[in-house]
Design an enzyme around this catalytic site. Structure first.
Site, PDB file in Angstrom:
ATOM      1  N   GLU A 163       0.930  -1.159  -0.067  1.00 40.62           N
ATOM      2  CA  GLU A 163       0.038  -0.060  -0.051  1.00 40.62           C
ATOM      3  C   GLU A 163       0.838   1.351   0.023  1.00 40.62           C
ATOM      4  O   GLU A 163       1.822   1.391   0.672  1.00 40.62           O
ATOM      5  CB  GLU A 163      -1.048  -0.116   1.180  1.00 40.62           C
ATOM      6  CG  GLU A 163      -2.012  -1.334   1.011  1.00 40.62           C
ATOM      7  CD  GLU A 163      -2.672  -1.283   2.262  1.00 40.62           C
ATOM      8  OE1 GLU A 163      -2.789  -0.399   3.295  1.00 40.62           O
ATOM      9  OE2 GLU A 163      -3.819  -2.382   2.090  1.00 40.62           O
TER      10      GLU A 163
ATOM     11  N   HIS B  74      -7.915   1.122   1.599  1.00 45.29           N
ATOM     12  CA  HIS B  74      -7.816   0.690   2.961  1.00 45.29           C
ATOM     13  C   HIS B  74      -8.435   1.639   4.070  1.00 45.29           C
ATOM     14  O   HIS B  74      -8.021   2.229   4.812  1.00 45.29           O
ATOM     15  CB  HIS B  74      -6.222   0.521   3.376  1.00 45.29           C
ATOM     16  CG  HIS B  74      -6.094  -0.522   4.710  1.00 45.29           C
ATOM     17  ND1 HIS B  74      -4.939  -1.047   4.811  1.00 45.29           N
ATOM     18  CD2 HIS B  74      -7.078  -0.589   5.714  1.00 45.29           C
ATOM     19  CE1 HIS B  74      -5.405  -1.805   5.958  1.00 45.29           C
ATOM     20  NE2 HIS B  74      -6.275  -1.386   6.278  1.00 45.29           N
TER      21      HIS B  74
HETATM   22  N1  LIG Z   1      -9.880  -2.942   6.154  1.00 46.08           N
HETATM   23  C1  LIG Z   1      -9.815  -2.025   7.262  1.00 46.08           C
HETATM   24  O1  LIG Z   1      -9.837  -0.894   7.286  1.00 46.08           O
HETATM   25  C2  LIG Z   1      -9.826  -2.747   8.568  1.00 46.08           C
HETATM   26  C3  LIG Z   1     -10.187  -2.519   9.766  1.00 46.08           C
HETATM   27  C4  LIG Z   1     -10.052  -3.259  10.837  1.00 46.08           C
HETATM   28  C5  LIG Z   1      -9.719  -4.594  10.802  1.00 46.08           C
HETATM   29  N2  LIG Z   1      -9.233  -4.885   9.415  1.00 46.08           N
HETATM   30  C6  LIG Z   1      -8.751  -6.354   9.373  1.00 46.08           C
HETATM   31  O2  LIG Z   1      -9.750  -7.328   9.346  1.00 46.08           O
HETATM   32  C7  LIG Z   1      -9.501  -8.541  10.035  1.00 46.08           C
HETATM   33  C8  LIG Z   1     -10.235  -9.069  10.712  1.00 46.08           C
HETATM   34  O3  LIG Z   1     -10.580  -8.142  12.064  1.00 46.08           O
HETATM   35  P1  LIG Z   1     -11.000  -8.675  13.299  1.00 46.08           P
HETATM   36  O4  LIG Z   1     -10.741  -7.412  14.397  1.00 46.08           O
HETATM   37  O5  LIG Z   1     -12.338  -9.291  13.153  1.00 46.08           O
HETATM   38  O6  LIG Z   1      -9.786  -9.788  13.844  1.00 46.08           O
HETATM   39  P2  LIG Z   1     -10.024 -10.713  14.714  1.00 46.08           P
HETATM   40  O7  LIG Z   1      -8.952 -11.260  15.111  1.00 46.08           O
HETATM   41  O8  LIG Z   1     -10.957 -10.731  15.963  1.00 46.08           O
HETATM   42  O9  LIG Z   1     -10.718 -12.323  14.164  1.00 46.08           O
HETATM   43  C9  LIG Z   1      -9.991 -12.906  13.186  1.00 46.08           C
HETATM   44  C10 LIG Z   1     -10.715 -14.284  13.032  1.00 46.08           C
HETATM   45  O10 LIG Z   1     -10.049 -15.074  11.991  1.00 46.08           O
HETATM   46  C11 LIG Z   1      -9.695 -16.568  12.369  1.00 46.08           C
HETATM   47  N3  LIG Z   1      -9.006 -17.051  11.450  1.00 46.08           N
HETATM   48  C12 LIG Z   1      -7.400 -16.760  11.421  1.00 46.08           C
HETATM   49  N4  LIG Z   1      -7.061 -17.471  10.331  1.00 46.08           N
HETATM   50  C13 LIG Z   1      -8.027 -18.181   9.800  1.00 46.08           C
HETATM   51  C14 LIG Z   1      -8.029 -18.688   8.657  1.00 46.08           C
HETATM   52  N5  LIG Z   1      -6.778 -19.062   7.927  1.00 46.08           N
HETATM   53  N6  LIG Z   1      -9.336 -19.368   8.267  1.00 46.08           N
HETATM   54  C15 LIG Z   1     -10.455 -19.129   9.041  1.00 46.08           C
HETATM   55  N7  LIG Z   1     -10.448 -18.465  10.080  1.00 46.08           N
HETATM   56  C16 LIG Z   1      -9.327 -17.807  10.563  1.00 46.08           C
HETATM   57  C17 LIG Z   1      -9.419 -16.349  13.783  1.00 46.08           C
HETATM   58  O11 LIG Z   1      -9.608 -17.451  14.579  1.00 46.08           O
HETATM   59  C18 LIG Z   1     -10.274 -15.286  14.370  1.00 46.08           C
HETATM   60  O12 LIG Z   1     -11.731 -15.614  14.712  1.00 46.08           O
HETATM   61  C19 LIG Z   1      -7.983  -8.469  10.457  1.00 46.08           C
HETATM   62  O13 LIG Z   1      -6.982  -8.717   9.422  1.00 46.08           O
HETATM   63  C20 LIG Z   1      -7.799  -6.736  10.583  1.00 46.08           C
HETATM   64  O14 LIG Z   1      -6.441  -6.348  10.414  1.00 46.08           O
HETATM   65  C21 LIG Z   1      -9.223  -4.256   8.313  1.00 46.08           C
END
Ligand SMILES: NC(=O)c1ccc[n+]([C@@H]2O[C@H](COP(=O)([O-])OP(=O)(O)OC[C@H]3O[C@@H](n4cnc5c(N)ncnc54)[C@H](O)[C@@H]3O)[C@@H](O)[C@H]2O)c1
Length: 398
Positions: A258, A281
């Protein structure tokens, strides 16, 4: 107590600190290393967003600093190990933008299902195309959520309220909310879902989670969204699946590389494909999320300052000990070696201090103990604890 808040942190943070009797200095921009060291003279609490780099040199040169708040999600900008080695817990706001991401995902699913970006472009170019071909309602459609954490599970609830049928796959055994159905494997989810959205975390093992094989396994004319991490997905493979028409549309908010600045040098194989929404993003970027981040992180720093609470710290042992008024609290960071708690308690016992409450947490090489005693600590007790070879940082509260 004094807090220095950099990088235009939301003013709600200032309110939280002021209400807690903590003086606040707000500065709009980030500071370079030497300027930061100078600015931290006499500062107890530092608040930053993603630009300010808090290096080991900054930490070593700032003995007054007791805690750091990252008013954002990421914490890579702080040397977390160096910080905790000095007894400095770091906090962030992992949940504040959850709802913002969920709302964008749902908006994009509707926009993709109605092919609105195409209709929008056509009408801007003067073309009046009223055709319903390729446009669908999302009611009754099967949504497949990969990763059922904070975002995935909230999406599940709100998507059901819009009439979607929710399936999810998570590597952990997660409680299914509402009527959502758990899939035993990613393949099972890909076989059933008409729209697949990724919400897994950024652990290294997730690199390349989604490529040609997974797109090939998805249902014909399904939709795909990634608002989690860029390195999870092979976007060349996604572009091929879109060009062939196998995938009917995609929304992507995160990319492997990015740009750091706003200049127009972004490039992706997904650019200029029909029914593809690209966003820089911004999944979690709303005013509401910023406000909640300001409130949440400031409250964490306040609770650490006033109570020694480290719950949700990203680098320190996490603990919360309920505070009974009238007690005198000692918070104690130390190296995690056997016998430290006994040494601490022996010193207190030798000086006649009755321990009314105590909680110990450890994380790797670091131990953290919060102790409530019925009497104020005389200076010789403080000196005796500080003289222990395992001592990193001692604070007296109340
Ligand atoms: N686009 C954005 O601006 C933005 C904003 C916030 C978060 N995010 C991203 O969103 C994602 C999710 O955030 P969150 O707070 O829900 O995270 P979280 O840690 O609460 O949830 C992630 C889930 O994914 C599961 N997981 C991990 N690897 C896996 C796989 N290979 N297959 C299936 N399940 C799997 C974990 O067990 C967990 O339950 C993160 O990567 C975070 O960085 C992006």
């Amino acid at each position: 107590m004094k807090a220095l808040l950099l990088e235009n942190i939301h003013h709600l943070a200032e309110t939280v600190f002021n209400n807690a009797g903590i003086e606040v200095e707000m500065r709009p921009g980030a500071l370079a290393e030497d300027d930061l060291i100078e600015a931290l003279d006499g500062v107890d609490l530092l608040g930053i967003r993603s630009t300010t780099q808090v290096t080991k040199r900054v930490l070593d040169a700032s003995p007054h600093l007791s805690a750091i708040g990252c008013f954002c999600i990421g914490t890579n900008q702080v040397d977390l190990t160096a910080a905790v080695d000095l007894g400095i817990p770091v906090f962030n706001a992992p949940f504040s933008n959850t709802r913002s991401v969920v709302e964008l995902v749902l908006a994009e699913i509707i926009v993709l299902a109605r092919r609105l970006t195409e209709k929008d472009r056509q009408l801007h170019a003067g073309e009046w195309n009223k055709s319903a071909a390729g446009s669908h309602e999302i009611r009754g459609r099967k949504l497949g959520i990969v990763g059922y954490g904070n975002i995935g599970s909230q999406l599940s609830v709100v998507a059901e309220m819009l009439g979607m049928e929710v399936y999810f796959y998570d590597t952990d055994d997660k409680l299914a909310l509402g009527n959502a159905k758990r899939c035993a494997s990613l393949e099972e989810l890909l076989d059933v879902a008409e729209c697949v959205t990724l919400h897994v975390d950024g652990r290294a093992g997730n690199a390349g989670l989604f490529g040609a094989r997974e797109f090939g396994r998805m249902r014909d004319r399904a939709l795909f969204l990634n608002l989690s991490r860029g390195f999870l997905v092979d976007y060349e493979a996604l572009a091929t699946a879109l060009e062939s028409g196998h995938i009917a549309g995609a929304a992507v908010d995160v990319f492997p590389n990015e740009p750091k600045t706003r200049v127009g040098d972004f490039a992706s194989p997904l650019q200029n494909l029909p029914n593809v929404i690209l966003t820089p993003h911004v999944g979690g970027s709303t005013m509401e999320a910023q406000e909640d981040i300001g409130r949440f992180v400031a409250a964490k720093l306040r609770d650490y300052t006033h109570l020694g609470t480290t719950t949700l710290s990203v680098n320190a042992p996490e603990l919360t000990l309920a505070f009974a008024p009238g007690h005198h609290r000692i918070t104690y960071f130390h190296t995690n070696t056997p016998g430290v708690l006994a040494s601490l308690n022996n010193i207190l016992a030798d000086h006649g201090a009755n321990i009314d409450g105590q909680l110990l947490g450890t994380r790797g090489q670091i131990g953290y103990v919060v102790t409530d005693a019925s009497m104020a600590m005389p200076q010789d007790v403080v000196a005796a604890i500080e003289a222990l070879p395992e001592t990193i940082r001692l604070r007296l509260i109340g």
